[in-house]
Design a protein around this motif. Structure first.
Motif, PDB file in Angstrom:
ATOM      1  N   GLY A 196      17.306 -11.287  -8.328  1.00  0.00           N
ATOM      2  CA  GLY A 196      16.786 -12.785  -8.917  1.00  0.00           C
ATOM      3  C   GLY A 196      18.051 -13.822  -9.219  1.00  0.00           C
ATOM      4  N   TYR A 197      19.339 -13.492  -8.732  1.00  0.00           N
ATOM      5  CA  TYR A 197      20.516 -14.288  -9.174  1.00  0.00           C
ATOM      6  C   TYR A 197      20.095 -15.499  -9.157  1.00  0.00           C
ATOM      7  N   THR A 198      20.075 -16.558 -10.278  1.00  0.00           N
ATOM      8  CA  THR A 198      19.724 -18.007  -9.987  1.00  0.00           C
ATOM      9  C   THR A 198      20.836 -18.626 -10.768  1.00  0.00           C
ATOM     10  N   LYS A 199      21.439 -19.500  -9.963  1.00  0.00           N
ATOM     11  CA  LYS A 199      22.612 -20.213 -10.803  1.00  0.00           C
ATOM     12  C   LYS A 199      22.419 -21.788 -10.994  1.00  0.00           C
ATOM     13  N   ASN A 200      21.719 -21.937 -12.172  1.00  0.00           N
ATOM     14  CA  ASN A 200      21.265 -23.300 -12.474  1.00  0.00           C
ATOM     15  C   ASN A 200      21.836 -23.534 -13.986  1.00  0.00           C
ATOM     16  N   GLY A 201      22.798 -22.902 -14.521  1.00  0.00           N
ATOM     17  CA  GLY A 201      23.473 -23.431 -15.550  1.00  0.00           C
ATOM     18  C   GLY A 201      23.196 -22.986 -16.975  1.00  0.00           C
ATOM     19  N   MET A 202      23.560 -23.522 -17.965  1.00  0.00           N
ATOM     20  CA  MET A 202      23.253 -22.809 -19.324  1.00  0.00           C
ATOM     21  C   MET A 202      23.111 -24.200 -20.317  1.00  0.00           C
ATOM     22  N   LEU A 203      22.018 -24.060 -21.251  1.00  0.00           N
ATOM     23  CA  LEU A 203      21.847 -25.036 -22.162  1.00  0.00           C
ATOM     24  C   LEU A 203      22.156 -24.593 -23.344  1.00  0.00           C
ATOM     25  N   GLU A 204      23.030 -25.008 -24.327  1.00  0.00           N
ATOM     26  CA  GLU A 204      23.157 -24.572 -25.819  1.00  0.00           C
ATOM     27  C   GLU A 204      22.538 -25.770 -26.438  1.00  0.00           C
ATOM     28  N   LEU A 205      21.304 -25.527 -27.202  1.00  0.00           N
ATOM     29  CA  LEU A 205      20.484 -26.383 -27.848  1.00  0.00           C
ATOM     30  C   LEU A 205      20.794 -26.759 -29.228  1.00  0.00           C
ATOM     31  N   ALA A 206      20.835 -28.174 -29.548  1.00  0.00           N
ATOM     32  CA  ALA A 206      21.140 -28.591 -30.859  1.00  0.00           C
ATOM     33  C   ALA A 206      19.721 -28.946 -31.435  1.00  0.00           C
ATOM     34  N   ARG A 207      19.602 -28.563 -32.717  1.00  0.00           N
ATOM     35  CA  ARG A 207      18.439 -28.992 -33.101  1.00  0.00           C
ATOM     36  C   ARG A 207      18.516 -29.659 -34.658  1.00  0.00           C
ATOM     37  N   THR A 208      19.996 -29.675 -35.016  1.00  0.00           N
ATOM     38  CA  THR A 208      20.292 -30.287 -36.251  1.00  0.00           C
ATOM     39  C   THR A 208      21.487 -31.153 -36.053  1.00  0.00           C
ATOM     40  N   PRO A 209      21.876 -32.246 -36.759  1.00  0.00           N
ATOM     41  CA  PRO A 209      22.877 -32.986 -36.648  1.00  0.00           C
ATOM     42  C   PRO A 209      24.234 -32.062 -36.758  1.00  0.00           C
ATOM     43  N   LEU A 210      24.474 -30.926 -37.507  1.00  0.00           N
ATOM     44  CA  LEU A 210      25.291 -30.171 -37.716  1.00  0.00           C
ATOM     45  C   LEU A 210      25.483 -29.310 -36.326  1.00  0.00           C
ATOM     46  N   GLU A 211      24.508 -29.015 -35.944  1.00  0.00           N
ATOM     47  CA  GLU A 211      24.642 -28.220 -34.676  1.00  0.00           C
ATOM     48  C   GLU A 211      25.139 -29.189 -33.566  1.00  0.00           C
TER      49      GLU A 211
END
Length: 472
Positions: free
Chosen positions: A131-146
């Motif tokens: 199931g190799y699926t190359k659609n990227g990575m999301l690093e989520l920010a939930r606070t202004p500091l993040e």
């Protein structure tokens, strides 16, 4: 190998899924070793060992390669991980730069990006159904500091040559168009990243190296490694090169103790979710997802589930760095990740968690991987990815292949090629230090979430531990 299938269900959902689909036909493997001679003996049949055998035999088909594992291929972190193939490696840019300078660090990052594609290339070439699926990575920010940290990381990426085609920031609305997670105010998108079914990749690589001529011995623990000799519980293996690729299970080899320590981790996976649920969540492209406080990694599986996991050493450290037993996540760990899953996706409040499991990954004393070969003794080392091993193990194995074959290449000039760092402290110092540092980190991150301000306690704990961060 059939007798191990029942126990595999306790190792991870990934193995259980293959067994339920009756899709885990191992190639022929041997058990008794007695007295064996080979050109290269690889200790450990995880990603590092399998990739190294694959690359060696692809480059030099005439080589006599033996792989030995105390259990079976993928029993360790390779069969239990989150399935994220990302261009990321432990050790900060400053750390890698101290070895080969900024140019060496930039070359390492470029090689990691290429490793994501190389993994995909081999998967396609060997027809591995993972199931190799190359659609990227999301690093989520939930606070202004993040969000601030992600922006600063992006600015650093630009200084190291990464353009918008590789990495860019997404606004709140752009992020929501990809995935709807509670409280997210932005994200960093890394384009060159993929997700897989980890155990299926193990199985495919095992078949590929077997077809290329590697002999694989399972249920054969190695007790010591010396120059040109690996001693097992069933006999001895004589080889010109001995590769130690045992990762988190290196502690069980007398001559290798305290070179790598196991770090505990756990994962949960939901039942199959309905299209109605995904209509609320989105996530149609199945990007790899990372979040912080605590560190979390998530995948939307190809059959419509969500996995979530992270580093739970703070909750499960065992004296002597003993690897955890097979089976479900401990109750307090299970509760933590279930709570974090619902915090991200409130729509999953009543969704059933169908499977959980635990495991360990390996960490060297400076929290960064190393590859090398002592030409005098014939002993080679590889690993210590600290949970970032899917792409890094492929890069490391190709690098080690060049070292073994005596080829000077761009890979052998990477800072990844280095001497082993000092060993971990003995017990009880290791346990006392680990518990104190992990508690400081936990408290610091808790205060950051509460106040929205950076906590110096996290920096202090990282400095005490020797942890510098990651690259990529």
């Amino acid at each position: 190998m059939q007798e191990t299938h029942k126990s595999m269900k306790d190792v991870s959902f990934w193995f259980a899924e293959l067994i339920e689909k009756n899709d885990i036909a191992w190639p022929k493997m041997l058990h008794q070793t007695i007295d064996i001679h080979a050109d290269v003996c690889i200790v450990g049949a995880g990603y590092s060992g399998l990739w190294t055998a694959y690359e060696l035999l692809s480059a030099s088909p005439e080589l006599n390669v033996v792989i030995i594992d105390a259990k079976y291929p993928g029993y360790g972190a390779s069969g239990r991980n989150g399935g994220a193939v990302i261009p990321r490696i432990n050790g900060s840019r400053e750390f890698w730069g101290s070895i080969k300078g900024k140019t060496g660090t930039m070359a390492l990052e470029k090689a990691l990006v290429e490793a994501v594609d190389h993994v995909g290339h081999v998967i396609a070439q060997e027809n591995i159904d993972c199931g190799y699926t190359k659609n990227g990575m999301l690093e989520l920010a939930r606070t202004p500091l993040e969000l601030q940290r992600l922006v600063e990381a992006l600015q650093e990426d630009r200084r190291y040559g990464h353009g918008p085609a590789e990495i860019r920031m997404l606004s709140k609305s752009e992020t929501a168009s990809r995935i709807t997670a509670e409280g997210v105010i932005g994200a960093k998108l890394t384009v060159n990243a993929a997700c897989i079914q980890p155990a299926a990749l193990v199985l495919g690589l095992t078949k590929a190296v077997s077809q290329k001529g590697a002999r694989i011995y399972y249920n054969t623990p190695v007790t010591s490694i010396e120059s040109c000799l690996a001693t097992t519980t069933h006999g001895k293996v004589h080889a010109d090169i001995i590769v130690c690729a045992a990762e988190a299970y290196t502690q069980s080899i007398v001559t290798e103790r305290n070179k790598i320590t196991p770090v505990h981790t756990s994962m949960l996976v939901t039942e199959k979710l309905s299209e109605e649920v995904f209509a609320q969540i989105g996530w149609g492209d199945r990007e790899v997802v990372l979040a912080e406080h605590p560190f979390l990694h998530l995948q939307r599986t190809r059959d419509g589930r969500i996995t979530i996991g992270g580093d739970d050493n703070r909750l499960t450290y065992k004296y002597g760095s003993v690897p955890c037993t097979d089976g479900p996540a401990e109750d307090k760990v299970f509760a933590t990740y279930r709570e974090e899953l619902v915090r991200l996706f409130p729509a999953l409040a009543n969704v059933k968690i169908e499977h959980s499991w635990q495991g360990v990954f390996g960490a060297r004393r400076d929290w960064a991987p190393a590859v090398g070969l002592n030409k005098k003794t014939g002993i080679a080392w590889i690993g210590g990815y600290v949970g970032e091993g899917l792409a890094a193990s492929n890069l490391a194995s190709r690098t080690l292949t060049d070292l073994i074959l005596g080829r000077e290449t761009q890979l052998t000039r990477l800072p990844l090629v280095r001497e082993l760092p000092r060993k971990w402290e003995p017990e009880p110092l290791r346990m006392l230090g680990s518990v104190a540092i992990l508690k400081m980190r936990h408290h610091g991150m808790k205060m950051e979430r509460k106040t929205g301000r950076h906590s110096p306690m996290v920096d202090f704990a990282n400095k005490l531990a020797g942890f510098t961060g990651f690259t990529g």
